[in-house]
Design a protein around this motif. Structure first.
Motif, PDB file in Angstrom:
ATOM      1  N   GLY A  29      40.103  33.145  30.326  1.00  0.00           N
ATOM      2  CA  GLY A  29      39.599  33.716  31.713  1.00  0.00           C
ATOM      3  C   GLY A  29      39.636  35.526  31.498  1.00  0.00           C
ATOM      4  N   PHE A  59      41.170  38.938  43.691  1.00  0.00           N
ATOM      5  CA  PHE A  59      41.451  37.898  44.652  1.00  0.00           C
ATOM      6  C   PHE A  59      42.322  38.465  45.778  1.00  0.00           C
ATOM      7  CE2 PHE A  59      40.980  35.331  40.842  1.00  0.00           C
ATOM      8  CZ  PHE A  59      39.891  34.746  41.264  1.00  0.00           C
ATOM      9  N   ILE A 151      36.533  34.801  48.210  1.00  0.00           N
ATOM     10  CA  ILE A 151      35.903  36.178  47.528  1.00  0.00           C
ATOM     11  C   ILE A 151      34.621  36.245  48.361  1.00  0.00           C
ATOM     12  CG2 ILE A 151      34.886  37.665  45.893  1.00  0.00           C
ATOM     13  CD1 ILE A 151      36.788  36.341  43.815  1.00  0.00           C
ATOM     14  N   PHE A 154      30.865  35.850  47.343  1.00  0.00           N
ATOM     15  CA  PHE A 154      30.666  35.555  45.854  1.00  0.00           C
ATOM     16  C   PHE A 154      29.669  35.602  45.106  1.00  0.00           C
ATOM     17  CE2 PHE A 154      32.316  33.409  41.945  1.00  0.00           C
ATOM     18  CZ  PHE A 154      32.998  34.599  41.357  1.00  0.00           C
ATOM     19  N   ASP A 213      32.849  28.604  39.140  1.00  0.00           N
ATOM     20  CA  ASP A 213      33.254  29.247  37.742  1.00  0.00           C
ATOM     21  C   ASP A 213      33.154  28.093  36.685  1.00  0.00           C
ATOM     22  OD1 ASP A 213      33.770  30.981  35.902  1.00  0.00           O
ATOM     23  OD2 ASP A 213      35.750  31.409  36.300  1.00  0.00           O
ATOM     24  N   PHE A 312      28.882  42.981  35.930  1.00  0.00           N
ATOM     25  CA  PHE A 312      29.487  43.597  34.650  1.00  0.00           C
ATOM     26  C   PHE A 312      28.798  45.077  34.707  1.00  0.00           C
ATOM     27  CE2 PHE A 312      29.442  39.203  32.029  1.00  0.00           C
ATOM     28  CZ  PHE A 312      30.825  38.994  32.402  1.00  0.00           C
ATOM     29  N   TYR A 322      37.488  45.824  37.515  1.00  0.00           N
ATOM     30  CA  TYR A 322      37.394  44.304  37.858  1.00  0.00           C
ATOM     31  C   TYR A 322      37.937  43.373  36.660  1.00  0.00           C
ATOM     32  CZ  TYR A 322      36.049  40.213  40.280  1.00  0.00           C
ATOM     33  OH  TYR A 322      36.312  38.839  40.846  1.00  0.00           O
TER      34      TYR A 322
HETATM   35  C1  GN1 Z   1      35.531  35.595  35.683  1.00  0.00           C
HETATM   36  O1  GN1 Z   1      38.218  35.187  34.848  1.00  0.00           O
HETATM   37  P1  GN1 Z   1      37.347  34.024  34.699  1.00  0.00           P
HETATM   38  O2  GN1 Z   1      36.860  33.858  33.243  1.00  0.00           O
HETATM   39  O3  GN1 Z   1      37.645  32.680  35.280  1.00  0.00           O
HETATM   40  C2  GN1 Z   1      34.716  35.646  37.079  1.00  0.00           C
HETATM   41  C3  GN1 Z   1      33.434  34.989  36.985  1.00  0.00           C
HETATM   42  C4  GN1 Z   1      32.553  35.314  35.874  1.00  0.00           C
HETATM   43  C5  GN1 Z   1      33.265  35.330  34.655  1.00  0.00           C
HETATM   44  C6  GN1 Z   1      32.460  35.957  33.471  1.00  0.00           C
HETATM   45  C7  GN1 Z   1      36.741  35.409  40.184  1.00  0.00           C
HETATM   46  O4  GN1 Z   1      35.926  34.423  35.411  1.00  0.00           O
HETATM   47  O5  GN1 Z   1      32.823  35.050  38.342  1.00  0.00           O
HETATM   48  O6  GN1 Z   1      31.399  34.541  35.809  1.00  0.00           O
HETATM   49  O7  GN1 Z   1      34.696  36.096  34.521  1.00  0.00           O
HETATM   50  N1  GN1 Z   1      35.475  35.266  37.985  1.00  0.00           N
HETATM   51  C8  GN1 Z   1      35.978  36.054  39.209  1.00  0.00           C
HETATM   52  O8  GN1 Z   1      33.259  35.373  32.216  1.00  0.00           O
HETATM   53  O9  GN1 Z   1      35.230  37.197  39.386  1.00  0.00           O
END
Ligand code: GN1
Ligand code: MG
Length: 365
Positions: A29, A59, A151, A154, A213, A312, A322
């Motif tokens: 993640g 979060f 969130i 989101f 996700d 991004f 973030y």
């Molecule tokens: C984040 O941390 P991770 O890999 O579970 C993000 C997602 C994005 C992703 C891009 C809570 O996810 O929304 O798509 O990165 N999670 C949050 O790799 O913002």
């Protein structure tokens, strides 16, 4: 206290009394920090747990988040008493978390498994599609009003564009002038990228319980045969649209390159992977989908790709607050890679739609 001791203390807080051996940092993640903490059972057998430090910048309501996860995992566990399901450990006072200062800890069982950041084996892709489709179906009878929006907004793409505009206006770290091209492209596709958000607000797409996700590395596969075992990372389980889960999965799994590949000219949608994922996902979900959901499913891949690009880029302009980054340009590289993918999806939208329609017809037989 150093991390070695801290992780032990957290595990003891979750009533793990075994002999402590040590920990490993797990690359998992872009938001939370994850550790595999290792113990020995009294008979000498190794036993591990996954401990996570939840990122409370991302979060803001981690207690609400754990409450969602607890409800959802218990709902699935009750349906599948004899299957492996995700389970969070509790403290003596029945909490699924331990707060210490700014740190917010939680713990799950460690499941020996394989995960993939990129997959070319279409069987594995199909299994992942099935797993995410099944996840939605397991929760189809779950009352969405029981979930906290952890969130807010989101996947509200309009809001994501507003945030990007704000980051551009603030230009906190002086990066705006170097990313004009990226900004121009994203703003030029705003309305198309906001299709799902707009339809949802008009009540034309149903809210469901979604994972939000659905990267393929959030599926744990059995090492022997790559059957999908469980879906993990339920941090963003919230009310959402079916296209959010499908689109995000494709954005990640069907890209020819990883989401932060610097050779972004190689990014693009692999239609074989797209088809395999769609086959798996729609074999589980097609019968419950509305016509509008089917018609917007391929487009949702473009939507999710652009939406993430705006996130991004906004984070790059804010000074990387973030997402975890490995270099100063990491968020910019991610942005460019998502933009290249989005452009390629636009070119292949007719084919993607056709594949969705074919898979739906097949699933309805
Ligand atoms: C984040 O941390 P991770 O890999 O579970 C993000 C997602 C994005 C992703 C891009 C809570 O996810 O929304 O798509 O990165 N999670 C949050 O790799 O913002
Ligand atoms: Mg996640």
């Amino acid at each position: 206290m150093d991390l070695y001791q801290k992780l032990l203390e957290v595990c003891r807080g979750f009533r793990i009394d075994y002999e402590y051996v040590g920990f490993e940092t797990i690359q998992m993640g872009n938001v939370n920090h994850t550790y595999k903490v290792n113990f020995l059972l009294p008979d000498g057998t190794p036993k591990s747990f996954l401990v996570q430090n939840v990122n409370t910048y991302a979060f803001r309501n981690p207690v609400g988040l754990m409450d969602n996860i607890d409800k959802v995992t218990e709902h699935i566990r009750a349906k599948k008493p004899n299957q492996l399901t995700l389970h969070f450990h509790h403290t003596p006072d029945r909490k699924t978390y331990i707060v210490d200062g700014d740190n917010f800890w939680r713990m799950t069982n460690y499941v020996p498994s394989v995960t993939f950041n990129s997959v070319t084996d279409l069987n594995v892709v199909r299994n992942a599609g099935k797993a995410f489709g099944e996840f939605q179906m397991d929760l189809a009878d779950f009352d969405i009003t029981r979930l906290t929006e952890t969130i807010p907004a989101f996947h509200n793409t309009r809001k994501r564009f507003e945030n990007l505009r704000q980051s551009i206006a603030q230009d906190r770290v002086g990066r705006v002038s170097s990313v004009r091209e990226e900004i121009d492209y994203l703003l030029s596709v705003e309305d198309l990228a906001c299709t799902l958000t707009d339809l949802q607000q008009k009540g034309e797409l149903p809210l469901r319980v979604t994972h939000n996700d659905t990267k393929i590395n959030n599926v744990l596969f059995r090492p022997e045969d790559c059957a999908a075992m469980i879906v993990i990372d339920l941090d963003t389980v919230m009310p959402g649209l079916m296209g959010h889960d499908f689109g995000d999965a494709i954005r990640f799994a069907a890209n020819y390159v990883e989401e932060d590949c610097p050779a972004f000219e190689k990014a693009g949608v692999n239609l074989d992977v797209f088809r395999a994922f769609a086959e798996g996902f729609l074999s589980m979900t097609a019968k419950t989908m509305s016509r509008k959901e089917v018609e917007t499913l391929a487009l949702s891949c473009f939507v999710l790709t652009v939406e993430l690009a705006t996130r991004f880029l906004a984070d790059y302009l804010d000074g990387d607050l973030y997402f975890k980054t490995k270099s100063a340009e990491h968020n910019l590289v991610r942005t460019r890679c998502q933009i290249a993918l989005a452009k390629d999806m636009q070119k292949h939208m007719d084919e993607m739609n056709q594949i969705v329609f074919d898979c739906v017809s097949e699933a309805m037989k």
